[in-house]
Design a protein around this motif. Sequence first.
Motif, mmCIF file in Angstrom:
data_model
loop_
_atom_site.group_PDB
_atom_site.id
_atom_site.type_symbol
_atom_site.label_atom_id
_atom_site.label_comp_id
_atom_site.label_asym_id
_atom_site.label_seq_id
_atom_site.Cartn_x
_atom_site.Cartn_y
_atom_site.Cartn_z
ATOM 1 N N MET A 90 0.838 -1.179 0.000
ATOM 2 C CA MET A 90 0.000 0.000 0.000
ATOM 3 C C MET A 90 0.875 1.231 0.000
ATOM 4 S SD MET A 90 -2.740 1.206 2.816
ATOM 5 C CE MET A 90 -4.218 1.830 2.099
ATOM 6 N N VAL A 108 1.440 5.191 0.801
ATOM 7 C CA VAL A 108 0.932 6.233 1.691
ATOM 8 C C VAL A 108 1.290 7.585 1.106
ATOM 9 C CG1 VAL A 108 1.085 7.229 3.994
ATOM 10 C CG2 VAL A 108 1.186 4.756 3.702
ATOM 11 N N ASN A 130 -1.383 1.331 7.111
ATOM 12 C CA ASN A 130 -0.408 0.708 6.214
ATOM 13 C C ASN A 130 0.324 -0.445 6.906
ATOM 14 O OD1 ASN A 130 0.997 0.628 3.682
ATOM 15 N ND2 ASN A 130 2.764 1.474 4.745
#
Length: 41
Positions: free
Chosen positions: A1, A3, A29
């Motif tokens: 993921m 950020v 995250n």
Amino acid sequence: MRVARVAAPADGGEDGDLAEYNRYLSWLNANPGARPGDYPG
């Protein structure tokens, strides 16, 4: 993921709400199976 990072305020200070939101995003995250309601903050 991935950020997203948001730039700091122009005056060099740190916005408390922005800092908390960034901690929240970092937590999400680091805990990919967690739900937003699980956030301890």
